[in-house]
Design a protein around this motif. Structure first.
Motif, PDB file in Angstrom:
ATOM      1  N   UNK A  64     -80.165  93.145  13.792  1.00 34.69           N
ATOM      2  CA  UNK A  64     -81.072  92.685  12.737  1.00 34.69           C
ATOM      3  C   UNK A  64     -80.451  91.473  12.050  1.00 34.69           C
ATOM      4  N   UNK A  65     -81.218  90.813  11.212  1.00 36.31           N
ATOM      5  CA  UNK A  65     -80.684  89.699  10.432  1.00 36.31           C
ATOM      6  C   UNK A  65     -79.545  90.148   9.533  1.00 36.31           C
ATOM      7  N   UNK A  66     -79.686  91.320   8.954  1.00 38.57           N
ATOM      8  CA  UNK A  66     -78.635  91.868   8.102  1.00 38.57           C
ATOM      9  C   UNK A  66     -77.358  92.125   8.910  1.00 38.57           C
ATOM     10  N   UNK A  67     -77.508  92.694  10.090  1.00 38.74           N
ATOM     11  CA  UNK A  67     -76.355  92.951  10.954  1.00 38.74           C
ATOM     12  C   UNK A  67     -75.667  91.662  11.375  1.00 38.74           C
ATOM     13  N   UNK A  68     -76.466  90.647  11.672  1.00 38.12           N
ATOM     14  CA  UNK A  68     -75.908  89.335  12.028  1.00 38.12           C
ATOM     15  C   UNK A  68     -75.127  88.764  10.856  1.00 38.12           C
ATOM     16  N   UNK A  69     -75.669  88.898   9.661  1.00 36.53           N
ATOM     17  CA  UNK A  69     -74.969  88.419   8.460  1.00 36.53           C
ATOM     18  C   UNK A  69     -73.644  89.162   8.264  1.00 36.53           C
ATOM     19  N   UNK A  70     -73.659  90.478   8.454  1.00 35.10           N
ATOM     20  CA  UNK A  70     -72.418  91.258   8.330  1.00 35.10           C
ATOM     21  C   UNK A  70     -71.352  90.751   9.296  1.00 35.10           C
ATOM     22  N   UNK A  71     -71.760  90.487  10.543  1.00 34.02           N
ATOM     23  CA  UNK A  71     -70.801  90.009  11.543  1.00 34.02           C
ATOM     24  C   UNK A  71     -70.326  88.587  11.233  1.00 34.02           C
ATOM     25  N   UNK A  72     -71.262  87.701  10.908  1.00 39.48           N
ATOM     26  CA  UNK A  72     -70.887  86.307  10.634  1.00 39.48           C
ATOM     27  C   UNK A  72     -69.967  86.181   9.429  1.00 39.48           C
ATOM     28  N   UNK A  73     -70.139  87.060   8.459  1.00 37.27           N
ATOM     29  CA  UNK A  73     -69.291  87.039   7.260  1.00 37.27           C
ATOM     30  C   UNK A  73     -68.007  87.847   7.459  1.00 37.27           C
ATOM     31  N   UNK A  74     -67.912  88.547   8.579  1.00 36.03           N
ATOM     32  CA  UNK A  74     -66.788  89.438   8.918  1.00 36.03           C
ATOM     33  C   UNK A  74     -66.661  90.632   7.973  1.00 36.03           C
ATOM     34  N   UNK A  75     -67.681  90.897   7.186  1.00 36.07           N
ATOM     35  CA  UNK A  75     -67.647  92.073   6.308  1.00 36.07           C
ATOM     36  C   UNK A  75     -67.658  93.372   7.102  1.00 36.07           C
ATOM     37  N   UNK A  76     -68.178  93.325   8.320  1.00 33.60           N
ATOM     38  CA  UNK A  76     -68.167  94.526   9.159  1.00 33.60           C
ATOM     39  C   UNK A  76     -66.746  94.956   9.522  1.00 33.60           C
ATOM     40  N   UNK A  77     -65.774  94.044   9.359  1.00 35.21           N
ATOM     41  CA  UNK A  77     -64.381  94.321   9.704  1.00 35.21           C
ATOM     42  C   UNK A  77     -63.605  95.021   8.581  1.00 35.21           C
ATOM     43  N   UNK A  78     -64.141  95.068   7.380  1.00 39.04           N
ATOM     44  CA  UNK A  78     -63.395  95.624   6.243  1.00 39.04           C
ATOM     45  C   UNK A  78     -62.834  97.033   6.477  1.00 39.04           C
ATOM     46  N   UNK A  79     -63.558  97.943   7.107  1.00 33.82           N
ATOM     47  CA  UNK A  79     -62.983  99.281   7.324  1.00 33.82           C
ATOM     48  C   UNK A  79     -61.723  99.288   8.185  1.00 33.82           C
ATOM     49  N   UNK A  80     -61.441  98.200   8.895  1.00 32.43           N
ATOM     50  CA  UNK A  80     -60.219  98.121   9.688  1.00 32.43           C
ATOM     51  C   UNK A  80     -58.978  98.188   8.794  1.00 32.43           C
ATOM     52  N   UNK A  81     -59.152  97.964   7.500  1.00 33.80           N
ATOM     53  CA  UNK A  81     -58.025  98.126   6.577  1.00 33.80           C
ATOM     54  C   UNK A  81     -57.471  99.545   6.643  1.00 33.80           C
TER      55      UNK A  81
END
Length: 165
Positions: free
Chosen positions: A77-94
């Motif tokens: 989705x557009x929201x999912x694309x935004x999460x990936x492009x902003x790298x916010x989807x990576x935050x749980x890797x902390x």
């Protein structure tokens, strides 16, 4: 030893400071994409030991009539694309860093299917913990060829240094 201390300090501080963002993203993902909010995927870590990388989910779980997930491009989705492009989807890797499976800086953990693309360099890349960010991410990210990414991952391993991090 210093790198691990650095990783623990940075990841724990970041988790605390970013907790409001974690909460907001959790609610947005739950609302826009449904459950589960987190996505895990098995990846090779240090010395090839498999671990489950944790990310925020970026795609819908839409399935076809046979119950198989639709292709990625149909679930994004557009929201999912935004999460990936902003790298916010990576935050749980902390949390992977806290657990000692990853480092803040290092070669990005690749999926097992991509290991052959590294050729003879795979052993070098797998000799250290994978990172949330690495040399190729700050040197051009997805605009780089795969060959250049491998070169930069190897360059980091050869020159690993807390000051570089």
């Amino acid at each position: 030893m210093l790198k691990r201390i650095f990783d623990l300090l940075v990841s724990s501080t970041a988790i605390v400071c970013l907790s409001p963002i974690f909460i907001i993203l959790f609610a947005l993902i739950r609302t826009k994409l449904g459950s589960p909010v987190l996505f895990t995927q098995v990846r090779p870590g240090r010395y090839g030991k498999l671990f489950s990388i944790i990310k925020f989910r970026t795609m819908l779980n839409t399935k076809d009539v046979n119950g198989a997930l639709l292709p990625d491009e149909e679930r994004m989705t557009g929201f999912g694309t935004w999460l990936r492009n902003s790298s916010l989807d990576e935050l749980p890797e902390l949390f992977n860093v806290l657990k000692g499976e990853m480092s803040i800086v290092g070669p990005r953990p690749i999926v097992e299917d991509e290991m052959q693309k590294y050729g003879d360099s795979i052993g070098k890349v797998l000799s250290i913990k994978p990172g949330i960010t690495g040399l190729w991410q700050v040197s051009g990210r997805n605009n780089l060829s795969y060959q250049r990414r491998v070169f930069l991952d190897c360059l980091y391993v050869i020159n690993i240094n807390l000051l570089i991090d």
